[in-house]
Design an enzyme around this catalytic site. Structure first.
Site, PDB file in Angstrom:
ATOM      1  N   ASP A 138       0.777  -1.065  -0.059  1.00  0.00           N
ATOM      2  CA  ASP A 138       0.009  -0.097  -0.001  1.00  0.00           C
ATOM      3  C   ASP A 138       1.004   1.361   0.025  1.00  0.00           C
ATOM      4  OD1 ASP A 138      -2.526   1.548   0.341  1.00  0.00           O
ATOM      5  OD2 ASP A 138      -2.372   1.266   2.512  1.00  0.00           O
ATOM      6  N   ARG A 161     -11.064 -12.570   6.252  1.00  0.00           N
ATOM      7  CA  ARG A 161     -10.031 -13.087   5.833  1.00  0.00           C
ATOM      8  C   ARG A 161     -10.226 -14.482   4.860  1.00  0.00           C
ATOM      9  NH1 ARG A 161      -5.547 -10.623   8.043  1.00  0.00           N
ATOM     10  NH2 ARG A 161      -5.558  -9.989  10.203  1.00  0.00           N
TER      11      ARG A 161
HETATM   12  P1  5GP Z   1       1.967  -0.538   3.679  1.00  0.00           P
HETATM   13  O1  5GP Z   1       2.962  -0.331   4.848  1.00  0.00           O
HETATM   14  O2  5GP Z   1       2.390  -0.751   2.525  1.00  0.00           O
HETATM   15  O3  5GP Z   1       0.863   0.684   3.896  1.00  0.00           O
HETATM   16  O4  5GP Z   1       0.788  -1.641   4.425  1.00  0.00           O
HETATM   17  C1  5GP Z   1       0.665  -2.809   3.887  1.00  0.00           C
HETATM   18  C2  5GP Z   1      -0.254  -3.422   4.908  1.00  0.00           C
HETATM   19  O5  5GP Z   1      -1.338  -2.463   5.282  1.00  0.00           O
HETATM   20  C3  5GP Z   1      -0.827  -4.646   4.336  1.00  0.00           C
HETATM   21  O6  5GP Z   1       0.218  -5.715   4.724  1.00  0.00           O
HETATM   22  C4  5GP Z   1      -1.979  -4.984   4.888  1.00  0.00           C
HETATM   23  O7  5GP Z   1      -2.249  -5.554   6.202  1.00  0.00           O
HETATM   24  C5  5GP Z   1      -2.272  -3.411   5.276  1.00  0.00           C
HETATM   25  N1  5GP Z   1      -3.172  -2.916   4.064  1.00  0.00           N
HETATM   26  C6  5GP Z   1      -3.119  -2.206   2.943  1.00  0.00           C
HETATM   27  N2  5GP Z   1      -3.934  -1.787   2.066  1.00  0.00           N
HETATM   28  C7  5GP Z   1      -5.044  -2.904   2.515  1.00  0.00           C
HETATM   29  C8  5GP Z   1      -6.245  -3.107   2.103  1.00  0.00           C
HETATM   30  O8  5GP Z   1      -6.781  -2.754   0.971  1.00  0.00           O
HETATM   31  N3  5GP Z   1      -7.021  -4.097   2.632  1.00  0.00           N
HETATM   32  C9  5GP Z   1      -6.621  -4.558   3.902  1.00  0.00           C
HETATM   33  N4  5GP Z   1      -7.409  -5.666   4.467  1.00  0.00           N
HETATM   34  N5  5GP Z   1      -5.336  -4.312   4.174  1.00  0.00           N
HETATM   35  C10 5GP Z   1      -4.592  -3.535   3.706  1.00  0.00           C
END
Ligand code: 5GP
Length: 182
Positions: A102, A164
């Site tokens: 993300d 999940r």
């Molecule tokens: P980042 O550090 O890249 O922002 O976060 C990654 C983590 O955020 C992912 O491993 C996941 O746990 C959570 N996350 C990011 N986008 C989503 C999404 O669209 N749905 C869900 N359920 N979790 C997300």
């Protein structure tokens, strides 16, 4: 606010095809080598179990649990290790298996931290990628599917600990924030 599944974004057959094609790339790239798959709990557990079964290179697995979200509704940039690996990854060909990239903050931290343990190589394999939300650059060697900027659940991904188990990747109604809990 209650949230329900609004629509299926990626169906299970399409997900299965994604796993086969990412697995084929890993098989080709790692031919003759042994890989250590590092699963980032909890979201990547479904992807890991599908991915490892399409790999024909020798595979070992291990698990880490990190918390990238604070109590609020978006990524804070603070990554805490809640559960570390059992294995020593020195000299191993490591592939970090993630559910979704993300902002990139979690993976950037994990990649840097694991690199200090002197693996022979380190790569990342993420089932889904939301490049529109990236805050920091991180090299993701294997991306299953690029998706639009939607909060998704299912195929391991949760909202408030639920959903999940859905076999398809779905979008929820009442989009009032992002409550993923790894
Ligand atoms: P980042 O550090 O890249 O922002 O976060 C990654 C983590 O955020 C992912 O491993 C996941 O746990 C959570 N996350 C990011 N986008 C989503 C999404 O669209 N749905 C869900 N359920 N979790 C997300």
């Amino acid at each position: 606010m209650a949230r329900n599944v609004k629509h299926v974004l990626i169906g299970r057959e399409e997900i299965a095809g994604m796993v086969r094609s990412v697995g084929a790339r890993i098989n080709a790239d790692y031919a003759g080598r042994e890989v250590m798959l590092v699963c980032v709990l909890k979201g990547a557990c479904v992807f890991l179990s599908d991915l490892m079964r399409v790999l024909d290179v020798p595979v070992a697995i291990d698990f880490m649990s990190v918390s990238s979200y604070g109590s609020g509704t978006s990524t804070t940039g603070t990554v805490r290790i809640l559960r570390d690996l059992d294995a020593d990854i020195a000299g191993k060909h490591v592939i970090v298996v993630e559910d979704i990239v993300d902002t990139g903050l979690t993976l950037r931290y994990l990649k840097e931290m694991l690199s200090t343990r002197r693996p022979a190589s380190i790569a990342v394999c993420a089932a889904f990628d939301k490049p529109a939300r990236r805050k920091v650059h991180v090299e993701v060697e294997y991306v299953g599917m690029t998706i639009p900027d939607e909060f998704i659940v299912g195929y391991g991904l949760d909202f408030g600990g639920k959903y999940r188990n859905l076999p398809d990747v779905c979008v929820l109604s009442d989009d009032d924030g992002q409550g993923g809990t790894k």
